[in-house]
Design an enzyme around this catalytic site. Structure first.
Site, PDB file in Angstrom:
ATOM      1  N   GLU A 238       0.811  -1.215   0.000  1.00 55.32           N
ATOM      2  CA  GLU A 238       0.000   0.000   0.000  1.00 55.32           C
ATOM      3  C   GLU A 238       0.842   1.262   0.000  1.00 55.32           C
ATOM      4  O   GLU A 238       0.414   2.298  -0.476  1.00 55.32           O
ATOM      5  CB  GLU A 238      -0.918   0.003   1.225  1.00 55.32           C
ATOM      6  CG  GLU A 238      -1.923   1.123   1.233  1.00 55.32           C
ATOM      7  CD  GLU A 238      -2.923   0.997   2.369  1.00 55.32           C
ATOM      8  OE1 GLU A 238      -3.865   1.796   2.409  1.00 55.32           O
ATOM      9  OE2 GLU A 238      -2.752   0.094   3.216  1.00 55.32           O
ATOM     10  N   SER A 363      -3.192   2.277  13.184  1.00 57.17           N
ATOM     11  CA  SER A 363      -2.940   3.364  14.136  1.00 57.17           C
ATOM     12  C   SER A 363      -1.453   3.485  14.449  1.00 57.17           C
ATOM     13  O   SER A 363      -0.662   2.552  14.235  1.00 57.17           O
ATOM     14  CB  SER A 363      -3.722   3.119  15.424  1.00 57.17           C
ATOM     15  OG  SER A 363      -3.176   2.013  16.120  1.00 57.17           O
ATOM     16  N   GLU A 365      -0.070   3.405  17.280  1.00 57.81           N
ATOM     17  CA  GLU A 365       0.316   2.401  18.270  1.00 57.81           C
ATOM     18  C   GLU A 365       0.673   1.076  17.600  1.00 57.81           C
ATOM     19  O   GLU A 365       1.662   0.420  17.965  1.00 57.81           O
ATOM     20  CB  GLU A 365      -0.825   2.194  19.280  1.00 57.81           C
ATOM     21  CG  GLU A 365      -1.076   3.391  20.194  1.00 57.81           C
ATOM     22  CD  GLU A 365      -1.883   4.495  19.522  1.00 57.81           C
ATOM     23  OE1 GLU A 365      -2.062   5.557  20.138  1.00 57.81           O
ATOM     24  OE2 GLU A 365      -2.338   4.303  18.369  1.00 57.81           O
TER      25      GLU A 365
END
Length: 383
Positions: A238, A363, A365
């Site tokens: 991606e 995310s 994290e």
């Protein structure tokens, strides 16, 4: 890698720029689907796909540097936002890597012609960044296909898509990364697939909820039970050439913020000026990182580093876009009321939409965990 543009690349750039300028002048506001078909007719979709022994899939082949040139020129032009990104840059490389030749022959030519649009069925309520927790199931339906049942969320462009690639659990009782398969699902199945737009605080609805109620999926990519490997391979694909095009758009947004700071007088504030310089320096760094890692494969940390860099950067730019305008940054572009619905200007839209940049696509994290565990070899977080 030695990343310098050759004379052929400069010739290719001139050709791409001329084509874009000419076609956008002839049709200044084409519909999204019509524009995809126009790109496909000229072979501008799928530049990085292989020729497959000279036959190809209806696309124009190009070197890596020429793919970058096209992405940059497209971003610099006033061309419409692409609707075919998911099919061209996610589904196609995944089929090229993991699919069968029959699957490639069936699905890649329609994408290359700009005729077929795709969406991605990954995230679910309760299984967003923690993708291994998905609960959507796919069971054999007795015809050699699967019946898919479950809910996906944050599905970009699902209301326009013709097909969806879906990560679903094909092994009953399996947990986490095991027992998952990567399925191809046609979206035109009335009564079996429902798409509900999600209205965001920007007022737009790019994202959707998708409900599958026994939807038929006749194709598995990479073999049953190998969905996690295929899904992770897709996420690594991606962040490639499209990242460089994204950075051209970022540079344009930064220019607009700098212009607004000069107009409002905020640029005279040394603190604001330092923040603007930092944004510029970080953008240059991101481009260098993207170029350095563009030709590499097998580096699990490169995509995560890229996502961490641009997510936070773009979010801070959104904050600056509103801040440099002072009190005017909180006011709409025109009086509003029942006869004049409130509208966001470009800076306000940037501020609100960029709040999600550190969440969607994995995310911050999760990206830090990937770098810590897969690159640095640190112990996994206790669950």
């Amino acid at each position: 890698m030695d990343f310098r543009f050759t004379e052929d690349d400069h010739t290719f750039r001139t050709h791409a720029r001329t084509w874009l300028d000419t076609h956008l002048a002839e049709t200044p506001a084409p519909t999204p689907r019509a524009w995809e078909r126009e790109l496909g007719q000229e072979g501008w979709i799928g530049l990085g796909w292989p020729e497959d022994g000279g036959a190809g899939y209806g696309n124009r082949t190009a070197t890596l540097t020429q793919q970058v040139v096209w992405a940059e020129e497209y971003a610099r032009s006033t061309a419409p936002t692409r609707m075919g990104h998911i099919g061209e840059n996610l589904l196609a490389p995944t089929l090229i890597t993991y699919g069968t030749e029959e699957q490639r022959r069936r699905h890649l030519p329609p994408v290359a012609r700009g005729e077929t649009l795709w969406c991605q069925g990954y995230s679910e309520p309760g299984a967003g960044s923690d993708l291994a927790g998905i609960r959507t199931t796919a069971t054999p339906d007795g015809t050699g296909a699967y019946a898919v049942t479950g809910q996906k969320i944050w599905t970009s462009l699902a209301g326009d898509a013709d097909w969806c690639f879906v990560l679903a659990r094909t092994e009953p009782g399996s947990t986490r990364h095991h027992g998952l398969s990567f399925l191809l699902v046609e979206m035109d199945q009335p009564g079996r697939i429902e798409v509900r737009p999600i209205r965001q605080m920007t007022g737009t609805s790019e994202f959707n909820e998708v409900f599958f109620d026994g939807a038929r999926a006749a194709e598995v990519v990479g073999g049953e039970g190998n969905g996690w490997a295929v899904a992770m391979g897709l996420l690594a694909l991606e962040r490639g050439v499209s990242t460089l095009a994204q950075q051209i758009g970022f540079a344009q947004e930064l220019d607009q913020v700098v212009a607004a700071a000069k107009e409002s007088g905020a640029a005279e504030d040394p603190v604001v000026r330092a923040r603007l310089v930092r944004q510029w320096a970080e953008l240059v760094t991101m481009r260098r990182h993207a170029l350095r890692t563009l030709g590499t494969t097998g580096d699990p940390g490169a995509p995560s580093v890229a996502k961490l860099l641009w997510g936070g950067w773009h979010q801070r730019l959104g904050e600056l876009a509103v801040q440099v305008r002072g009190p005017a940054g909180a006011v709409g572009p025109r009086p509003w009321g029942p006869e004049h619905p409130y509208e966001l200007d470009a800076a306000q839209h940037l501020f609100l939409f960029s709040r999600a940049d550190t969440i969607y696509g994995g995310s911050d994290e999760i990206q830090r965990n990937i770098i810590a565990e897969r690159v640095l070899g640190l112990p996994r977080e206790p669950r």
